[in-house]
Write a protein that holds these residues in place. Structure first.
Motif: not given
Length: 409
Positions: A197-198, A225, A227, A229, A254, A256, A288
């Protein structure tokens, strides 16, 4: 009991290093000599359930092979600060603890250059701590906290602790109040079991107001955000959703392109005998992860070196990750979808009773007992042992006993 000798050996080796540093004479008045300090926690936790592990999401790998489990709380941190000129300095902090990928590799948690711009105003550039929570600054230095660990219902809602970017800290006196303003901007990234995650374009503001024994914290942050998966469960679910015409739902599981916000309000009152701490946080996300709220209230009373305390905590699911109506002709997919959402819901309530013994001005021994009830559609702060697909821990209760030895040097 099964132990992991390599992990224990690493921890003990680093603990030995910390003791050596503690014994180092740093009294020499050399302005270019680094100031060395450190902190450590040796913690153990066990539950009365044989079908679930206790875990701290975003902190440790949620499936340990030892009982009692040393991974959720044990850590070692070393910090060095060097003053360059009268109005600037650099700080470096490294931490060793198990992370969400089952790794004990040391990682840098602080690395910044600080410049004083004016009386009461400074800027830091590099890797800094973001004030998402009231206790963010002392999150790793557990000696500073009254409990074995900060309440997981609240502190599990935002596993991002550090930001690569810039922040400003301004201290001011406003009447009878001491005020600290803390705006910041940056990005952060973590890895965890079956994903990463970022946070990007993270901007926020922390505010602390103090008057006498009372302190108030307010915080707000917004970010882009990401994430991603992976893993067998996620792959099977997304394939099943696509097969029944619900492929669009997978973009909420899931990717970006998410947005998230985080709000926190905290209060501390400490008159030297009584200590009362409370905090409320709210996470909002458009995909997410869940949108959830949480709070805790803790009270303790000092009797010399001994401080018994009691805490109440609650996390509530406000919105699931996504919503989908599975056709009745696909019961297996419907069951898989519900299990997926349940495994990503940490809602629970708990009551904790514990005590802290200050063995010395730099050492504290803590013990606490927690009774937790997981929401009926949540795993809470626990993780199933064995086959995750067949897990039935949602809605159960668990009793957890924790011990920790906290040091600063």
């Amino acid at each position: 009991m099964i132990v992991r000798p390599l992990h224990c050996a690493r921890f003990l080796l680093l603990l030995l290093l910390s003791v050596t540093l503690r014994a180092t004479d740093s009294a020499a008045a050399d302005p270019m000599k680094p100031e060395l300090s450190g902190f450590a926690t040796l913690g153990a936790v066990t539950t009365d359930r044989r079908d679930m592990w206790f875990t701290r999401y975003g902190v440790n790998y949620p499936s340990s092979s030892s009982d009692p489990d040393f991974s959720p709380d044990s850590l070692l941190g070393l910090q060095a600060s060097l003053r360059l000129l009268a109005d600037n300095d650099v700080t470096l902090q490294a931490l060793v603890m198990e992370d969400g990928t089952n790794s004990y590799d040391p990682r840098v948690t602080l690395a910044f250059f600080r410049q004083t711009l004016a009386p009461g105003l400074s800027v830091r550039v590099g890797r800094v701590r973001a004030p998402f929570f009231m206790l963010s600054d002392s999150l790793y230095v557990n000696y500073s906290n009254p409990w074995v660990r900060p309440p997981v219902e609240v502190y599990g809602l935002n596993p991002f602790n550090d930001l690569d970017g810039i922040d400003f800290i301004y201290h001011a006196r406003i009447g009878d109040l001491d005020a600290e303003f803390h705006p910041y901007y940056g990005r952060s990234a973590i890895s965890f079991l079956q994903g990463r995650a970022r946070l990007d374009e993270t901007w926020g503001l922390g505010l602390v107001l103090t008057r006498g024994d009372l302190s108030l914290h307010l915080g707000r942050a917004n970010a882009r955000f990401m994430l991603k998966r992976h893993g067998a469960q996620h792959a099977a679910l997304t394939a099943g959703l696509a097969a029944v015409g619900l492929g669009g739902v997978t973009s909420d599981l899931s990717g970006d392109d998410g947005r998230t916000s985080f709000t926190s309000v905290g209060l501390q009152w400490d008159d030297g005998r009584w200590q009362v701490i409370g905090e409320y946080v709210r996470r909002r996300a458009d995909r997410y992860v869940t949108s959830s709220s949480a709070w805790y209230l803790s009270a303790g009373r000092r009797f010399g070196a001994l401080t018994p305390y009691v805490s109440f905590a609650r996390q509530i699911l406000d919105e699931p990750i996504a919503r989908a109506t599975i056709p009745a002709s696909f019961p297996a997919l419907d069951a898989g979808w519900k299990a997926y959402l349940t495994s990503r819901n940490n809602a629970q309530r708990s009551i904790t009773a514990g005590g802290r013994w200050d063995v010395s001005p730099t050492t504290a021994l803590k013990a606490e007992f927690t009774h937790a009830r997981l929401d009926r559609n949540a795993w809470g702060s626990y993780f199933p042992r064995g086959n995750m697909q067949a897990a039935r821990i949602a809605g159960n209760t668990a009793n957890t006993f924790s011990l920790s030895l906290d040091l600063t040097f």
